[in-house]
Design a protein around this motif. Structure first.
Motif, PDB file in Angstrom:
ATOM      1  N   ARG A 101       0.870  -1.012   0.042  1.00 15.68           N
ATOM      2  CA  ARG A 101       0.034  -0.059  -0.010  1.00 15.68           C
ATOM      3  C   ARG A 101       0.635   1.325   0.072  1.00 15.68           C
ATOM      4  O   ARG A 101       0.641   2.075  -0.692  1.00 15.68           O
ATOM      5  CB  ARG A 101      -0.910  -0.087   1.312  1.00 15.68           C
ATOM      6  CG  ARG A 101      -2.326  -0.634   1.003  1.00 15.68           C
ATOM      7  CD  ARG A 101      -3.498  -0.392   1.833  1.00 15.68           C
ATOM      8  NE  ARG A 101      -4.431  -1.268   1.683  1.00 15.68           N
ATOM      9  CZ  ARG A 101      -4.707  -2.019   2.622  1.00 15.68           C
ATOM     10  NH1 ARG A 101      -4.011  -2.100   3.833  1.00 15.68           N
ATOM     11  NH2 ARG A 101      -5.753  -2.977   2.413  1.00 15.68           N
ATOM     12  N   ILE A 104       2.020   1.923  -3.436  1.00 12.70           N
ATOM     13  CA  ILE A 104       0.868   2.426  -4.169  1.00 12.70           C
ATOM     14  C   ILE A 104       0.583   3.777  -3.858  1.00 12.70           C
ATOM     15  O   ILE A 104       0.299   4.459  -4.846  1.00 12.70           O
ATOM     16  CB  ILE A 104      -0.242   1.464  -4.166  1.00 12.70           C
ATOM     17  CG1 ILE A 104      -0.163   0.077  -4.603  1.00 12.70           C
ATOM     18  CG2 ILE A 104      -1.754   2.185  -4.440  1.00 12.70           C
ATOM     19  CD1 ILE A 104      -1.314  -0.747  -4.299  1.00 12.70           C
ATOM     20  N   ARG A 180     -10.209   7.514  -0.984  1.00 11.00           N
ATOM     21  CA  ARG A 180     -10.717   6.667  -0.143  1.00 11.00           C
ATOM     22  C   ARG A 180     -10.483   6.890   1.101  1.00 11.00           C
ATOM     23  O   ARG A 180     -11.223   6.166   2.004  1.00 11.00           O
ATOM     24  CB  ARG A 180     -10.363   5.213  -0.341  1.00 11.00           C
ATOM     25  CG  ARG A 180     -11.017   4.661  -1.709  1.00 11.00           C
ATOM     26  CD  ARG A 180     -10.841   3.242  -1.989  1.00 11.00           C
ATOM     27  NE  ARG A 180      -9.457   2.554  -1.683  1.00 11.00           N
ATOM     28  CZ  ARG A 180      -9.262   1.105  -2.179  1.00 11.00           C
ATOM     29  NH1 ARG A 180     -10.164   0.366  -2.523  1.00 11.00           N
ATOM     30  NH2 ARG A 180      -8.015   0.820  -1.960  1.00 11.00           N
ATOM     31  N   LYS A 204      -6.862   3.942  -4.388  1.00 16.55           N
ATOM     32  CA  LYS A 204      -7.103   3.044  -5.540  1.00 16.55           C
ATOM     33  C   LYS A 204      -6.479   3.654  -6.748  1.00 16.55           C
ATOM     34  O   LYS A 204      -7.126   4.585  -7.214  1.00 16.55           O
ATOM     35  CB  LYS A 204      -8.539   2.608  -5.280  1.00 16.55           C
ATOM     36  CG  LYS A 204      -8.753   1.461  -6.349  1.00 16.55           C
ATOM     37  CD  LYS A 204     -10.349   1.014  -6.165  1.00 16.55           C
ATOM     38  CE  LYS A 204     -10.674   0.032  -7.416  1.00 16.55           C
ATOM     39  NZ  LYS A 204     -12.202  -0.357  -7.056  1.00 16.55           N
ATOM     40  N   LEU A 206      -7.098   3.053 -10.765  1.00 25.47           N
ATOM     41  CA  LEU A 206      -8.206   2.627 -11.336  1.00 25.47           C
ATOM     42  C   LEU A 206      -7.640   1.846 -12.404  1.00 25.47           C
ATOM     43  O   LEU A 206      -7.970   0.700 -13.188  1.00 25.47           O
ATOM     44  CB  LEU A 206      -9.231   3.540 -11.992  1.00 25.47           C
ATOM     45  CG  LEU A 206      -9.993   4.056 -10.986  1.00 25.47           C
ATOM     46  CD1 LEU A 206     -11.026   5.116 -11.591  1.00 25.47           C
ATOM     47  CD2 LEU A 206     -10.817   3.203 -10.053  1.00 25.47           C
ATOM     48  N   HIS A 210      -3.410  -3.730  -9.117  1.00 27.58           N
ATOM     49  CA  HIS A 210      -3.037  -3.411  -7.904  1.00 27.58           C
ATOM     50  C   HIS A 210      -3.792  -4.223  -6.745  1.00 27.58           C
ATOM     51  O   HIS A 210      -4.712  -3.511  -6.509  1.00 27.58           O
ATOM     52  CB  HIS A 210      -3.069  -1.913  -7.725  1.00 27.58           C
ATOM     53  CG  HIS A 210      -2.162  -1.222  -8.447  1.00 27.58           C
ATOM     54  ND1 HIS A 210      -0.790  -1.230  -8.699  1.00 27.58           N
ATOM     55  CD2 HIS A 210      -2.675  -0.304  -9.690  1.00 27.58           C
ATOM     56  CE1 HIS A 210      -0.405  -0.492  -9.481  1.00 27.58           C
ATOM     57  NE2 HIS A 210      -1.262   0.128 -10.158  1.00 27.58           N
ATOM     58  N   GLU A 212      -4.438  -4.449  -4.001  1.00 29.59           N
ATOM     59  CA  GLU A 212      -3.780  -4.143  -2.516  1.00 29.59           C
ATOM     60  C   GLU A 212      -5.102  -4.346  -1.568  1.00 29.59           C
ATOM     61  O   GLU A 212      -5.064  -4.186  -0.337  1.00 29.59           O
ATOM     62  CB  GLU A 212      -3.440  -2.707  -2.405  1.00 29.59           C
ATOM     63  CG  GLU A 212      -4.425  -1.666  -2.722  1.00 29.59           C
ATOM     64  CD  GLU A 212      -5.067  -1.579  -3.996  1.00 29.59           C
ATOM     65  OE1 GLU A 212      -6.123  -0.631  -4.140  1.00 29.59           O
ATOM     66  OE2 GLU A 212      -4.523  -2.179  -4.711  1.00 29.59           O
ATOM     67  N   THR A 213      -6.302  -4.489  -2.156  1.00 25.89           N
ATOM     68  CA  THR A 213      -7.631  -4.657  -1.355  1.00 25.89           C
ATOM     69  C   THR A 213      -8.241  -5.685  -1.347  1.00 25.89           C
ATOM     70  O   THR A 213      -8.423  -6.421  -2.181  1.00 25.89           O
ATOM     71  CB  THR A 213      -8.732  -3.352  -1.953  1.00 25.89           C
ATOM     72  OG1 THR A 213      -8.193  -2.257  -1.939  1.00 25.89           O
ATOM     73  CG2 THR A 213      -9.902  -3.312  -1.279  1.00 25.89           C
ATOM     74  N   SER A 234     -14.699  -2.253  -0.241  1.00 23.09           N
ATOM     75  CA  SER A 234     -13.733  -1.107  -0.982  1.00 23.09           C
ATOM     76  C   SER A 234     -13.218  -1.634  -2.308  1.00 23.09           C
ATOM     77  O   SER A 234     -12.892  -0.688  -3.079  1.00 23.09           O
ATOM     78  CB  SER A 234     -12.696  -0.972   0.173  1.00 23.09           C
ATOM     79  OG  SER A 234     -12.158  -2.418   0.491  1.00 23.09           O
ATOM     80  N   LYS A 235     -13.361  -3.165  -2.472  1.00 32.38           N
ATOM     81  CA  LYS A 235     -12.708  -3.582  -3.822  1.00 32.38           C
ATOM     82  C   LYS A 235     -13.392  -2.928  -5.069  1.00 32.38           C
ATOM     83  O   LYS A 235     -12.804  -2.721  -5.963  1.00 32.38           O
ATOM     84  CB  LYS A 235     -12.664  -4.941  -3.855  1.00 32.38           C
ATOM     85  CG  LYS A 235     -12.192  -5.552  -5.048  1.00 32.38           C
ATOM     86  CD  LYS A 235     -11.972  -7.091  -4.951  1.00 32.38           C
ATOM     87  CE  LYS A 235     -13.178  -7.921  -4.896  1.00 32.38           C
ATOM     88  NZ  LYS A 235     -13.174  -9.211  -4.945  1.00 32.38           N
TER      89      LYS A 235
END
Length: 688
Positions: A101, A104, A180, A204, A206, A210, A212-213, A234-235
């Motif tokens: 994260r 990211i 987010r 996030k 787009l 990634h 990460e979620t 959240s995904k």
């Protein structure tokens, strides 16, 4: 400008030391980050703190500390300048979720060059330590400023500040980055009063891969979190999650407090999910109706009812600042009444019945002999009115161009009204959405599913010690319903077996709660006078199917014909004639539109006395599965599974079809034989 003086990636001017590389430092960092996200160069962990050095920076003192990292005031040894340096906490730089994260966040910031977003200066890693150096903003965050004020900001100053933040978020969205975690604490306000958005630790991106979620993970700050994030979706979050958070910040700025507050984070999340926000004007009478309308539109529970983009929000805020009309619907008497009705459905029903009784008492008492009959007549009249409205809304929903809006919601109080029961109390209730799809009018599906939802609400509420209410969401086709469960828009769903398999293959987190114990059978049939006596006789004939996801009316029929040596090319018109529902296929064959058809035997059996004849009958391994979305709370999943397996009331199960008298345990592996048949059936469409 010469290409030698421009970055080959982003086109920005190159500094003196960057020209030999041909790319600017930001784009170089983004390349390094992508390499790390791919799994290389994951540093180990070590501890640092004030007095330590990280790379070319000396850490002076700690500015902020959170779960996603520690921010220090640091000095660049090379220039002597002060920076804000963010680093992962000790033990987190191990290539795991925190580390990914963090990388990211760095990549997100490297894409963003805007005066309203904190500027990244450098990113790198020292032994055991990943770090991000950013400009040091003199001033304090908006959260501390609001706390020191002890109330709202001056309206024009506050609106201007939120508008500038929205402009920055609009810029981020245009570049594929969703924040987010927008909240006052992540908005730095400098000494000149200019805001800068910071902390993209939960961002996030787009575009790109990634992971990460995790599905079901609750991300963000409870008081400013969109309901879909609070539900662990959240995904599937879109830019409208940031719109909600911007509205929550606007609410705090103009009222002096967050939209929802409670003693614990969990209690706050429950309010975010289930309660209507209190109108801003109730806290601050200086807020006019237009500004309140802007704020409330951002804070709509359903994402599609919010502003579609940050740009629309910016335009309305600018219109308010100029004293011009805004696009958000102003809460007049009718809208206020709707909000009150949603909060007090039981009281609303009582008032409606009382008003109807008073208005019609003279006429109705002439033919209704006593009060009980009067109440029943009024209830029936009101139910007919509600059902008419539902049919009208259903017709409107089916014509929606956006698939995400093609549905009809029938909540628990409305269903109670339709069956003549008292509406349940909704205050503090946990609301879930149960999805179904049908080609028939809403009354038919309400009659099928509605009776089962009543005992399920009661049993699950009792097991969890909560008041659980279920909204029935009706879709007009299986594609929209399948997309909804995969996106996480609905919590529970009754589906056909093949639709479950398709959805589960797309999102393995979707799980079966139980399966109806009624056996589902399908058949291939013809007209009694057709002269067709076997599958071989279908060669050169036309054939109708239900749709391209029907288990009995498509997949299993193709599989059986394939086993008999047939292919789609043997049928006149192939296997593309879809009628939409099982009964329609039977009627089409009866009327001579097609020579043969495939559909559920339950629908075709009654037609065998009217001129249809079966050629082949086949069955599914299990009844229709009831499933839960990925990430639904485990206690909720198990409570529903237990409630379904214990459901034996004939009144609740009689309309579910296929002889269903209850539910049986089921797991994904139980559908492997059908999954294999579906895969095999694909060969039916191949040419010989």
């Amino acid at each position: 400008m010469s290409s030698l003086l421009q970055c080959a990636v982003c086109g920005l001017p190159l500094a003196e030391g960057e020209r030999e590389h041909g790319t600017c430092r930001r784009c170089q960092m983004r390349g390094e980050i992508r390499d790390r996200l791919a799994g290389s160069d994951a540093p180990g962990s070590s501890s640092t703190g004030p007095g330590w050095g990280v790379g070319d920076f000396d850490l002076l003192d700690e500015i902020a500390h959170g779960g996603m990292g520690i921010v220090y005031r640091a000095r660049d040894r090379r220039t002597g300048g002060l920076v804000a340096l963010k680093s992962l906490p000790p033990g987190a730089a191990d290539g795991g979720a925190h580390s990914r994260r963090f990388l990211i966040e760095v990549e997100a910031l490297c894409q963003l060059h805007h005066p309203g977003i904190v500027r990244v200066l450098e990113a790198g890693s020292a032994p055991g330590r990943q770090f991000l150096a950013m400009e040091l903003v003199s001033g304090r965050d908006l959260g501390r400023r609001l706390k020191s004020l002890g109330g709202p900001m001056p309206l024009r100053e506050g609106v201007a500040l939120v508008r500038k933040v929205a402009v920055a978020i609009r810029y981020a969205h245009e570049r594929g980055v969703i924040h987010r975690d927008i909240k006052p604490g992540n908005i730095l306000v400098d000494d000149q009063g200019e805001p800068r958005v910071t902390d993209f630790g939960l961002a996030k991106i787009l575009h790109g891969d990634h992971p990460e979620t995790l599905s079901g993970e609750v991300m963000g700050s409870p008081g400013y979190m969109a309901p879909e994030l609070a539900r662990g979706q959240s995904k599937h979050a879109t830019t409208t999650a940031d719109i909600y958070s911007l509205g929550a910040v606007l609410y705090a700025v103009i009222t002096g407090q967050a939209p929802f507050r409670a003693d614990t984070p969990v209690a706050t999340l429950q309010k975010v999910i289930s309660e209507d926000v209190r109108r801003p004007r109730a806290h601050n009478p200086e807020v006019d109706r237009d500004l309140e309308a802007i704020c409330l539109r951002c804070l709509e529970k359903r994402p599609e009812r919010r502003y579609a983009s940050a740009d629309q929000l910016v335009q309305d805020l600018e219109a308010w600042e100029r004293g011009e009309p805004v696009q958000a619907p102003v809460a007049g008497a009718w809208m206020e009444a709707r909000r009150w009705v949603r909060r007090n459905p039981a009281v609303t029903v009582s008032i409606l019945l009382l008003v109807a009784a008073l208005a019609g008492s003279v006429t109705m008492l002439a033919w209704v002999s006593h009060q009980k009959q009067l109440g029943e007549a009024l209830q029936q009249a009101l139910a007919r009115t509600v059902m008419t409205d539902l049919n009208r809304l259903w017709d409107s929903a089916k014509n929606e161009t956006s698939p995400e809006k093609r549905y009809l919601d029938v909540d628990s109080p409305t269903r109670a009204l339709l069956r003549g029961s008292d509406a349940p109390a909704t205050a503090g209730a946990t609301r879930l959405v149960f999805g179904v799809y049908t080609h028939d009018p809403p009354p038919d599906m309400l009659a099928i599913i509605g009776p089962a939802l009543v005992p399920l609400e009661q049993e699950v509420s009792q097991r969890l010690g909560l008041r659980v209410l279920i909204t029935l969401r009706i879709y007009g086709n299986y594609q929209d319903a399948q997309e909804a469960i995969v996106r996480g828009d609905i919590d529970l769903m009754r589906v056909g077996s093949s639709t479950y398999i398709e959805a589960h293959d797309r999102d393995p987190g979707i799980e079966i709660l139980a399966a109806q114990n009624g056996r589902i059978q399908g058949c291939i049939f013809v007209r009694s006078d057709s002269g067709i006596g076997s599958l071989e006789g279908l060669k050169g004939r036309s054939m109708g199917f239900v749709d391209d996801s029907s288990t009995t009316g498509f997949y299993l029929a193709k599989h059986r014909m394939l086993l008999a040596g047939l292919r789609a090319s043997d049928l006149r018109g192939g296997a593309t004639n879809f009628l939409g529902n099982h009964s329609a296929v039977g009627q089409a064959v009866l009327k001579g539109r097609f020579d043969a058809g495939a559909a559920s035997a339950n629908n075709i059996d009654p037609m065998t006395n009217s001129g249809l004849r079966e050629v082949l009958r086949y069955a599914e391994p299990l009844g229709m599965p009831w499933i839960a979305r990925s990430g639904l709370d485990r206690r909720m999943v198990e409570a529903f599974r237990t409630a379904l397996l214990g459901l034996r009331d004939p009144k609740a199960t009689a309309r579910l079809g296929n002889g269903t008298t209850g539910f049986s345990p089921a797991a994904d592996a139980d559908y492997n034989s059908l999954r294999e048949a579906m895969r095999e059936s694909l060969r039916f469409d191949l040419p010989r």
